[in-house]
Design an enzyme around this catalytic site. Structure first.
Site, mmCIF file in Angstrom:
data_model
loop_
_atom_site.group_PDB
_atom_site.id
_atom_site.type_symbol
_atom_site.label_atom_id
_atom_site.label_comp_id
_atom_site.label_asym_id
_atom_site.label_seq_id
_atom_site.Cartn_x
_atom_site.Cartn_y
_atom_site.Cartn_z
ATOM 1 N N SER A 5 16.078 19.593 -15.572
ATOM 2 C CA SER A 5 17.461 19.768 -15.597
ATOM 3 C C SER A 5 18.379 19.091 -15.772
ATOM 4 O O SER A 5 17.941 17.697 -15.556
ATOM 5 C CB SER A 5 17.926 20.809 -14.117
ATOM 6 O OG SER A 5 19.244 20.730 -14.119
ATOM 7 N N TYR A 51 18.229 19.594 -5.317
ATOM 8 C CA TYR A 51 17.915 20.008 -6.972
ATOM 9 C C TYR A 51 17.703 18.827 -7.529
ATOM 10 O O TYR A 51 16.849 18.927 -8.446
ATOM 11 C CB TYR A 51 18.977 20.958 -7.309
ATOM 12 C CG TYR A 51 18.558 21.940 -8.434
ATOM 13 C CD1 TYR A 51 17.533 22.930 -8.373
ATOM 14 C CD2 TYR A 51 19.037 21.502 -9.797
ATOM 15 C CE1 TYR A 51 17.035 23.736 -9.431
ATOM 16 C CE2 TYR A 51 18.716 22.272 -10.797
ATOM 17 C CZ TYR A 51 17.744 23.426 -10.661
ATOM 18 O OH TYR A 51 17.370 24.314 -11.986
#
Length: 243
Positions: A141, A154
């Site tokens: 990501s 995350y």
């Protein structure tokens, strides 16, 4: 026969990747944890397009679940192996760090990072033993490249996945197994629907969110023979948001 396994394949990016990989003529194993209805819908789309697909339910963050399910799959496919792996399963539990519950830290780390570890470790020996090797794509990501506030868990998980990608690529290159990562920015999926899209689009040079199909096309390339000399790379797909 060589199969592809896409973890978290029932929705969002996973769904698009399953459909795109199946278009290569590769039988697809759609992993899901709980939403069988959605997984069956992906399977139906693939079959309507003339491809092959099957479902495999397991929790990537649970070692026993991973090993039991993959052992059962291998027992039922004695002459086949999973040569293409997309570690896509991931979850978000956004919060600022000082307010983050233990469970939200561990669940995000366990799904993205432990999931990669358990699944890849289980499948890698078969890939390395075969002459034609295999291809692994880890879904990272933008958060793992630059960090995002409210996403310490995350960002940590995806940054660790990027480091693991680079290290594993060195371990497997001599056995014709490529390992790469894809780092999407803002993509129009269920995971981003609650975000302030109009505000965020103004930050993106292309002024739009990406499409799942655009990410899936990149994954398809990295799984193909055309990408056989690419390994250990992290490829961003973010509309110019971070270069």
């Amino acid at each position: 026969m060589k199969y592809a396994l896409i973890t978290g394949g029932s929705r969002g990016l996973g769904k698009a990747i399953c459909v795109e990989v199946a278009s290569m003529g590769i039988p697809v194993v759609i992993n899901y944890q709980s939403n069988e209805t959605a997984a069956l819908e992906v399977k139906a789309i693939i079959e309507q397009n003339g491809g092959q697909a099957e479902l495999l339910k397991f929790d990537v963050s649970n070692q026993d679940s991973v090993e039991t399910s993959l052992d059962a799959w291998q027992d039922s496919h004695p002459d086949d192996y999973i040569a293409f792996l997309v570690n896509n399963a991931g979850i978000r539990r956004d919060n600022v760090l000082f307010m983050m519950p233990d469970a939200d830290w561990h669940s995000v780390i366990n799904t993205s990072l432990d999931g990669f570890f358990y699944v890849t470790r289980k499948l890698l020996p078969k890939m390395m033993q075969r002459k034609h090797g295999g291809h692994i794509v880890n879904m990272a990501s933008l958060s793992g490249l630059k960090g995002m506030q409210g996403q310490v868990n995350y960002s940590a998980a995806k940054a660790a996945l990027i480091g693991a990608t680079k290290a594993l690529a060195l371990e497997t290159a001599a056995r014709n197994v490529t390992v790469n990562a894809v780092a999407p920015g803002f993509i129009d999926t269920d995971m981003t629907k609650e975000l302030p899209q109009d505000e965020l689009k103004q930050m993106i040079p292309m002024k739009r969110f990406g499409k799942p199909e655009e990410v899936a096309a990149l994954v398809k390339f990295l799984l193909s023979d055309a990408a056989s000399y690419i390994t250990g790379e992290v490829i961003s797909i973010n509309g110019g948001l971070y270069t």
